[in-house]
Design an enzyme around this catalytic site. Structure first.
Site, PDB file in Angstrom:
ATOM      1  N   ASP A  96       0.829  -1.207   0.000  1.00 13.95           N
ATOM      2  CA  ASP A  96       0.000   0.000   0.000  1.00 13.95           C
ATOM      3  C   ASP A  96       0.869   1.265   0.000  1.00 13.95           C
ATOM      4  O   ASP A  96       1.633   1.499   0.944  1.00 13.95           O
ATOM      5  CB  ASP A  96      -0.904  -0.008   1.238  1.00 13.95           C
ATOM      6  N   ASP A  97       0.763   2.063  -1.066  1.00  8.78           N
ATOM      7  CA  ASP A  97       1.438   3.369  -1.152  1.00  8.78           C
ATOM      8  C   ASP A  97       2.961   3.279  -1.240  1.00  8.78           C
ATOM      9  O   ASP A  97       3.660   4.221  -0.862  1.00  8.78           O
ATOM     10  CB  ASP A  97       1.070   4.265   0.043  1.00  8.78           C
TER      11      ASP A  97
ATOM     12  N   CYS B 269      -6.283   4.016  -3.645  1.00  9.77           N
ATOM     13  CA  CYS B 269      -6.482   2.638  -3.187  1.00  9.77           C
ATOM     14  C   CYS B 269      -7.655   1.892  -3.807  1.00  9.77           C
ATOM     15  O   CYS B 269      -7.465   0.889  -4.499  1.00  9.77           O
ATOM     16  CB  CYS B 269      -6.652   2.623  -1.668  1.00  9.77           C
TER      17      CYS B 269
ATOM     18  N   ARG C 235      -7.527  -1.291  -6.554  1.00 12.84           N
ATOM     19  CA  ARG C 235      -7.776  -2.668  -6.122  1.00 12.84           C
ATOM     20  C   ARG C 235      -8.918  -3.306  -6.905  1.00 12.84           C
ATOM     21  O   ARG C 235      -8.911  -4.512  -7.177  1.00 12.84           O
ATOM     22  CB  ARG C 235      -8.045  -2.695  -4.618  1.00 12.84           C
TER      23      ARG C 235
ATOM     24  N   LYS D  28      -5.434  -5.693   3.731  1.00 10.65           N
ATOM     25  CA  LYS D  28      -6.329  -4.579   3.440  1.00 10.65           C
ATOM     26  C   LYS D  28      -7.181  -4.903   2.213  1.00 10.65           C
ATOM     27  O   LYS D  28      -6.658  -5.106   1.124  1.00 10.65           O
ATOM     28  CB  LYS D  28      -5.504  -3.313   3.195  1.00 10.65           C
TER      29      LYS D  28
ATOM     30  N   HIS E 123     -10.460  -2.996   1.184  1.00 17.26           N
ATOM     31  CA  HIS E 123     -10.830  -1.659   0.681  1.00 17.26           C
ATOM     32  C   HIS E 123     -11.692  -1.681  -0.576  1.00 17.26           C
ATOM     33  O   HIS E 123     -11.615  -0.777  -1.409  1.00 17.26           O
ATOM     34  CB  HIS E 123      -9.590  -0.797   0.455  1.00 17.26           C
TER      35      HIS E 123
ATOM     36  N   SER F 225      -8.557   1.618   4.811  1.00 22.19           N
ATOM     37  CA  SER F 225      -7.233   2.147   5.168  1.00 22.19           C
ATOM     38  C   SER F 225      -7.076   2.233   6.679  1.00 22.19           C
ATOM     39  O   SER F 225      -8.043   2.432   7.424  1.00 22.19           O
ATOM     40  CB  SER F 225      -7.038   3.531   4.534  1.00 22.19           C
TER      41      SER F 225
ATOM     42  N   HIS G 168       1.016   2.418   4.153  1.00 24.96           N
ATOM     43  CA  HIS G 168       0.047   3.515   4.283  1.00 24.96           C
ATOM     44  C   HIS G 168       0.152   4.091   5.688  1.00 24.96           C
ATOM     45  O   HIS G 168       0.310   3.363   6.666  1.00 24.96           O
ATOM     46  CB  HIS G 168      -1.363   2.960   4.026  1.00 24.96           C
TER      47      HIS G 168
ATOM     48  N   ASP H 225      -0.262  -0.705  -4.899  1.00 26.34           N
ATOM     49  CA  ASP H 225      -1.549  -0.213  -5.401  1.00 26.34           C
ATOM     50  C   ASP H 225      -1.472   1.147  -6.076  1.00 26.34           C
ATOM     51  O   ASP H 225      -2.326   1.497  -6.893  1.00 26.34           O
ATOM     52  CB  ASP H 225      -2.595  -0.182  -4.278  1.00 26.34           C
ATOM     53  N   ASN H 226      -0.474   1.945  -5.744  1.00 28.45           N
ATOM     54  CA  ASN H 226      -0.283   3.267  -6.363  1.00 28.45           C
ATOM     55  C   ASN H 226       1.050   3.825  -5.887  1.00 28.45           C
ATOM     56  O   ASN H 226       1.771   3.179  -5.125  1.00 28.45           O
ATOM     57  CB  ASN H 226      -1.433   4.237  -6.025  1.00 28.45           C
TER      58      ASN H 226
ATOM     59  N   LYS I 241       1.340   9.565  -5.466  1.00 27.39           N
ATOM     60  CA  LYS I 241      -0.041   9.159  -5.223  1.00 27.39           C
ATOM     61  C   LYS I 241      -1.012  10.296  -5.505  1.00 27.39           C
ATOM     62  O   LYS I 241      -0.754  11.448  -5.188  1.00 27.39           O
ATOM     63  CB  LYS I 241      -0.187   8.704  -3.767  1.00 27.39           C
TER      64      LYS I 241
END
Length: 528
Positions: free
Chosen positions: A93-94, A133, A137, A187, A189, A212, A295, A347-348, A368
């Site tokens: 994540d991130d 996010c 996903r 996660k 989401h 998140s 994240h 994810d990003n 992001k």
């Protein structure tokens, strides 16, 4: 009492379903029970003709039982006799493009993750379908641009009323239909309501934070100070995970911890994955491991914590690396390496505004929340059957192509009753193709507005002004940017004024692609 004229309806259909279902689950005890029940029911029938039919049916059911068991034994094998491959999908994540040693980081050491590059393939032009996010996903799970499945309008919150529709066909759905054991640890989401949790979208089991980790149950209120300064405060107080947050941990459909101790989640998710792999080592499995970290807010176990908040992000990534190593060691020790695809991506791009609590996009522009490469080009590593070790692929592909590629690798076609946007790129994974079958990629903003298109080496961004709600509209003029990514991956040299015809062609093309998606978009699940 069941009458002779009822023989063609009702009770035996259930029995036949159970027998046929055994082809997937190998529940021979239930087969035997169904067969005994069929025999018992037929004994009530006095009609000699029905007795003859009964005898024939019992012979048929015995033969079906044998075939069912045999088909189940063979179910995990393809037509050539090779075992169906396992899949482990690690989704961070991130994390930024420049946050791994093998992607150029000089300050973060990731020897375990780097193993995937040494033993497999590094993808350097790997895209996600949204710079935030939830939409990202949704694209990974369904092989669709988020707009096609109604999941494009930013991220979901604890008070959100929608989620990924259970009728969408996910990676887990596709593998489960082939007899795979499926699990999600981390996660999600894509909706926190029971109707849209992982167990409603193809996963046998789930443990994780449903959204998140900077969100509070049930209404997202009462959160601590934000910004990088607020993150420093939280890092200096590890107990803040329990005293400042109300973030839930869900197991299957129930909240089992509130608040969850976020210091433990990376290690706990990994342990659940390890336990699942060990439990299902003799059958095909799919583990989706979408880590909550890095994240914000960042937390690691006390036994590995660096007390200096300036090192928080480094500390968090290196802890993830250690946990990836634990999982890879188990796969290797169980001798599953040669038949298991391990995919590592994110994810990003990095959340740059959080400074030392966010990552780095390396040579890429921005991060992001943007449609620049730093927001949507992410690190990706793969190891598995047929993937050439120590190789690099710079061809265009992304998370949107994972599902159709998995379908090709397992030999089962995707449903034909719905349109998707992903492409089978198994040739890129295995190094048998020099050019990607994907020639275009649409760029949508974090709130789902059309903003760009990549076609080959060229990328156009049409940035319309936004208002205070991040929606298109405002007094500033539209910015048109054109980049040649092969020569300018950092998107520093705007060539729009030099190639007006190309700008026109790409603009028309991206609008046409978006119009098709808009016209054929499917609705998300929405609570009543």
């Amino acid at each position: 009492m069941i009458q002779g004229e009822d023989l063609g309806t009702g009770w035996h259909r259930s029995l036949l379903f159970k027998i046929l279902n055994g082809a997937r689950y190998l529940d021979t005890s239930e087969h035997q029970s169904a067969l005994a029940s069929f025999r018992e029911q037929c004994e009530y029938l006095a009609n000699p003709f029905i007795q003859i039919i009964s005898t024939i049916m019992q012979m048929f059911l015995r033969r079906l039982l044998v075939c069912s068991v045999l088909s189940t034994v063979l179910f995990g094998f393809n037509v050539f006799g090779a075992a169906k491959p396992n899949f482990i999908l690690i989704f961070i994540d991130d994390q930024g493009y420049g946050d791994l040693s093998c992607f150029g980081s000089k300050i973060i050491k990731t020897p375990n993750i780097d193993r995937l590059a040494t033993e497999g393939r590094k993808f350097t032009s790997f895209m996600v379908a949204s710079p935030v996010c939830t939409p990202s996903r949704a694209a990974l799970m369904t092989a669709c641009y988020p707009k096609r499945v109604g999941m494009h309008q930013h991220v979901l919150f604890p008070q959100s009323k929608k989620g990924l529709h259970p009728e969408e066909h996910t990676i887990a759905d596709h593998l489960k239909s082939q007899g795979y054991a499926t699990a999600c640890f981390g996660k999600w989401h894509l909706g926190h309501h029971p109707e849209v949790l992982p167990t409603s979208n193809g996963f046998d089991t789930y443990l994780g934070i449903p959204y998140s980790n900077d969100m509070n149950h049930p209404d997202n209120k009462g959160k601590p100070q934000g910004g990088w300064q607020g993150m420093d405060i939280l890092w200096n107080d590890p107990e803040s995970t329990l005293t400042k947050w109300k973030t839930p941990l869900i197991e299957d459909g129930e909240i089992v911890e509130l608040p969850v101790d976020q210091r433990t989640v990376t290690r706990r998710y990994t342990q659940k994955a390890i336990d699942f792999v060990k439990a299902h080592k003799d059958e095909p499995f799919f583990v989706y491991l979408p880590h909550t970290m890095p994240h914000i807010p960042l937390y690691v176990p006390d036994d590995v914590r660096d007390p200096d908040p300036k090192n928080a992000y480094i500390n968090t990534i290196e802890h993830i690396d250690s946990e990836v190593g634990r999982l890879l060691d188990v796969v290797d020790d169980l001798k599953l390496t040669e038949n298991t695809y391990v995919i590592y991506t994110t994810d990003n791009g990095p959340w740059l505004q959080f400074k030392h609590h966010g990552g780095s996009a390396g040579p890429l522009r921005a991060g992001k929340g943007t449609t620049f490469e730093g927001g949507q080009r992410v690190p990706c590593l793969m190891r598995g059957p047929g993937i050439p070790a120590g190789t690099v692929c710079d061809e265009l592909t992304g998370t949107i192509d994972v599902l159709p590629t998995i379908a090709a690798l397992t030999g089962k076609s995707l449903p034909s009753d719905r349109k998707i946007d992903g492409i089978d790129v198994s040739g890129l994974w295995k190094g048998t193709l020099n050019r990607s079958p994907r020639t275009e990629f649409i760029h949508y903003t974090s709130v789902g507005n059309l903003e760009g298109l990549r076609q080959g080496d060229w990328k156009i961004l049409v940035k319309k002004p936004r208002n205070q709600n991040n929606q298109q509209g405002g007094p500033n003029p539209t910015q048109i940017m054109l980049f040649n990514l092969r020569d300018d991956v950092g998107e520093q040299n705007n060539l729009a004024s030099q190639y007006p015809d190309l700008v026109r062609i790409l603009t028309q093309r991206m609008e046409a692609l978006d119009q098709e998606i808009t016209t054929n978009a499917r609705a998300p699940w929405v609570t009543e």
